[in-house]
Design a protein around this motif. Structure first.
Motif, PDB file in Angstrom:
ATOM      1  N   LEU A 273       8.207  -7.330   6.074  1.00  0.00           N
ATOM      2  CA  LEU A 273       7.873  -8.151   7.245  1.00  0.00           C
ATOM      3  C   LEU A 273       8.624  -9.477   7.202  1.00  0.00           C
ATOM      4  CD1 LEU A 273       4.027  -7.471   7.434  1.00  0.00           C
ATOM      5  CD2 LEU A 273       5.827  -6.500   8.876  1.00  0.00           C
TER       6      LEU A 273
ATOM      7  N   ALA B 173       9.220 -12.454   9.807  1.00  0.00           N
ATOM      8  CA  ALA B 173       7.840 -12.923   9.863  1.00  0.00           C
ATOM      9  C   ALA B 173       7.660 -14.166   9.004  1.00  0.00           C
ATOM     10  CB  ALA B 173       6.883 -11.828   9.402  1.00  0.00           C
TER      11      ALA B 173
ATOM     12  N   GLU C 230       2.296 -14.747   9.411  1.00  0.00           N
ATOM     13  CA  GLU C 230       2.447 -13.503  10.168  1.00  0.00           C
ATOM     14  C   GLU C 230       2.499 -12.299   9.240  1.00  0.00           C
ATOM     15  OE1 GLU C 230       4.911 -15.200  14.063  1.00  0.00           O
ATOM     16  OE2 GLU C 230       5.982 -14.571  12.264  1.00  0.00           O
TER      17      GLU C 230
ATOM     18  N   SER D  22      -0.991 -11.603   8.120  1.00  0.00           N
ATOM     19  CA  SER D  22      -1.710 -10.966   9.221  1.00  0.00           C
ATOM     20  C   SER D  22      -1.318  -9.494   9.338  1.00  0.00           C
ATOM     21  CB  SER D  22      -1.402 -11.696  10.536  1.00  0.00           C
ATOM     22  OG  SER D  22      -1.950 -11.001  11.644  1.00  0.00           O
ATOM     23  N   GLY D  23      -0.027  -9.207   9.172  1.00  0.00           N
ATOM     24  CA  GLY D  23       0.430  -7.824   9.241  1.00  0.00           C
ATOM     25  C   GLY D  23      -0.175  -6.969   8.146  1.00  0.00           C
TER      26      GLY D  23
ATOM     27  N   TRP E 207       0.175   2.848   5.453  1.00  0.00           N
ATOM     28  CA  TRP E 207       1.348   2.204   6.044  1.00  0.00           C
ATOM     29  C   TRP E 207       2.584   2.944   5.560  1.00  0.00           C
ATOM     30  CZ3 TRP E 207      -1.244  -1.956   2.928  1.00  0.00           C
ATOM     31  CH2 TRP E 207      -0.855  -1.933   1.590  1.00  0.00           C
TER      32      TRP E 207
ATOM     33  N   VAL F 168       8.399  -6.816  16.413  1.00  0.00           N
ATOM     34  CA  VAL F 168       7.102  -6.342  16.918  1.00  0.00           C
ATOM     35  C   VAL F 168       7.303  -5.426  18.118  1.00  0.00           C
ATOM     36  CG1 VAL F 168       4.951  -7.087  18.012  1.00  0.00           C
ATOM     37  CG2 VAL F 168       5.821  -8.303  16.018  1.00  0.00           C
TER      38      VAL F 168
ATOM     39  N   ALA G  19       0.528  -3.318  15.435  1.00  0.00           N
ATOM     40  CA  ALA G  19       1.809  -3.970  15.732  1.00  0.00           C
ATOM     41  C   ALA G  19       1.601  -5.337  16.367  1.00  0.00           C
ATOM     42  CB  ALA G  19       2.652  -3.088  16.654  1.00  0.00           C
TER      43      ALA G  19
ATOM     44  N   GLY H  77       1.338  -7.870  13.765  1.00  0.00           N
ATOM     45  CA  GLY H  77       2.417  -7.974  12.792  1.00  0.00           C
ATOM     46  C   GLY H  77       2.617  -6.788  11.890  1.00  0.00           C
ATOM     47  N   GLY H  78       1.843  -5.698  12.027  1.00  0.00           N
ATOM     48  CA  GLY H  78       1.988  -4.526  11.166  1.00  0.00           C
ATOM     49  C   GLY H  78       3.040  -3.566  11.690  1.00  0.00           C
ATOM     50  N   GLN H  79       3.815  -2.963  10.785  1.00  0.00           N
ATOM     51  CA  GLN H  79       4.908  -2.114  11.235  1.00  0.00           C
ATOM     52  C   GLN H  79       4.471  -0.719  11.660  1.00  0.00           C
ATOM     53  OE1 GLN H  79       4.463  -2.764   7.988  1.00  0.00           O
ATOM     54  NE2 GLN H  79       5.052  -1.013   6.713  1.00  0.00           N
TER      55      GLN H  79
END
Length: 394
Positions: A42, A47, A51, A54-55, A82, A104, A268, A271-273
């Protein structure tokens, strides 16, 4: 969503201890082995530390809740995780023009593609038609630079890196499953002893979900989304289904892709992929380690999901740990964690002699790190290898 009871089910009702223990072990190993890769990925996509924290929080809680829901719905051990290869991909593509908001937007595009793969069978068949050798070569090209980090760390920070590498090597020899968590623990001790913690680092320690607005700059976003989608499908979802099938479960493929796609879209925005089927720790929850009765192994995934939610509350602390550490040291730990993935990707890429040259072209082009028209090397590597493979076959 229909449940399925494997024909090999036992009439016995064993204790809950074995499935719960297997689920807790899967969650702890999965989190400890890869959270550094997620945070570095990230950060590599632009990021900020807040961020990235948060992700990681969104991914941990998201995969925990979704795993619990799907396992209870299907009465099957549906492990959600993930994408570690996806996070590694982000480490290699670099910060897109337009910043983390573009990444994002790419995560949202990937989520839409995963939903479409579950709803529209031609897309699923098209994904299945992509040669495994090319997808594996693209992943190997992304991982190559990251796996060199332990070597660079030994050259530049030998007194700090040597104990970490030694701990990992001893762990690999005597407790292979815990080798990376052991290396992470040694790294934490070294950082605590040798690195002054910046005044603002521990402000991240309390986890906070932070909304990240997507920025739809289409070319760079597509350049991230397409390789991320391919890596997620080829390295996570397809092997995850294979683990379930090899243990006697008939997983509802379409609904699983739809649910993981929707879950990916939600995380997403924080912040998550993205979320997907687990391909590594899934075997712990679906195999004999989770108990002799296949009809009760779903409880392992319920326990793992609950553990992931709890571990997610430590996302801020994990981000503070990363912020206080020398970047090269963290990259070295991530590189150690990815050595097995690199070996597997290279093996799969070069296994078929007929497509070996195309796979090498994909690997070299991806490892080059080039960016053309705002689109990263992973996309161009796959395109170059695919074009050569098409010419060879014609």
């Amino acid at each position: 969503m229909r449940s399925f009871v494997p024909s090999s089910a036992s009439p016995d009702q064993p204790s809950l201890i074995q499935p719960v223990a297997a689920g807790l072990l899967a969650a702890i190993v999965g989190f400890a082995s890869a959270f550094t890769i997620v945070l570095e990925g990230l950060a590599g996509a632009g990021a900020t530390p807040a961020e990235a924290a948060s992700g990681l929080l969104a991914l941990s809680v998201g995969q925990g809740l979704l795993g619990i829901f799907l396992s209870l719905q299907t009465r099957q051990p549906i492990s959600i995780a993930w994408s570690t290869p996806g996070a590694a991909l982000l480490m290699g593509v670099g910060v897109p023009h337009g910043g983390f908001g573009v990444a994002v937007a790419a995560f949202l595009m990937t989520a839409v593609l995963i939903v479409l793969a579950g709803l529209w069978r031609p897309l699923g068949r098209a994904m299945a038609a992509i040669p495994l050798s090319l997808a594996s070569a693209m992943l190997a090209g992304v991982l190559m630079e990251l796996c060199l980090a332990p070597v660079h760390a030994m050259a530049q920070l030998p007194t700090l890196a040597a104990p970490i590498l030694l701990a990992w090597a001893l762990g690999w020899r005597f407790a292979r499953r815990y080798a990376v968590p052991i290396a992470v623990a040694v790294t934490a001790v070294i950082v605590a002893a040798a690195t002054p913690v910046p005044a603002g680092a521990w402000a991240l320690a309390w986890p906070r979900a932070q909304f990240v607005a997507p920025v739809f700059d289409w070319l760079p976003a597509i350049g991230i989304a397409v390789p991320l989608f391919i890596v997620t499908m080829a390295s996570q979802n397809v092997p995850g289904l294979a683990v379930l099938r090899s243990n006697g479960y008939k997983a509802p493929v379409g609904p699983l892709f739809v649910w993981t796609g929707f879950g990916s879209a939600v995380v997403a925005l924080f912040g998550g992929q993205g979320l997907n089927l687990s391909a590594i720790t899934a075997a712990l929850c679906a195999g004999p380690e989770a108990g002799p009765d296949p009809t009760r192994r779903y409880l392992a995934c319920v326990a793992a999901g609950a553990a992931y939610v709890v571990l997610g509350l430590g996302a801020g602390l994990a981000a503070a740990f990363i912020a206080a550490s020398p970047p090269l040291l963290i990259q070295a730990v991530a590189g150690l964690a990815l050595l097995g993935s690199l070996a597997g990707a290279l093996t799969a890429a070069l296994a078929d002699e007929r497509g070996r040259l195309a796979a090498v072209v994909t690997f070299v082009a991806t490892a080059s790190g080039i960016t053309v028209m705002g689109i990263g090397a992973a996309f161009w590597g796959l395109a170059a290898g695919g074009l050569l493979l098409a010419l060879e076959r014609r």
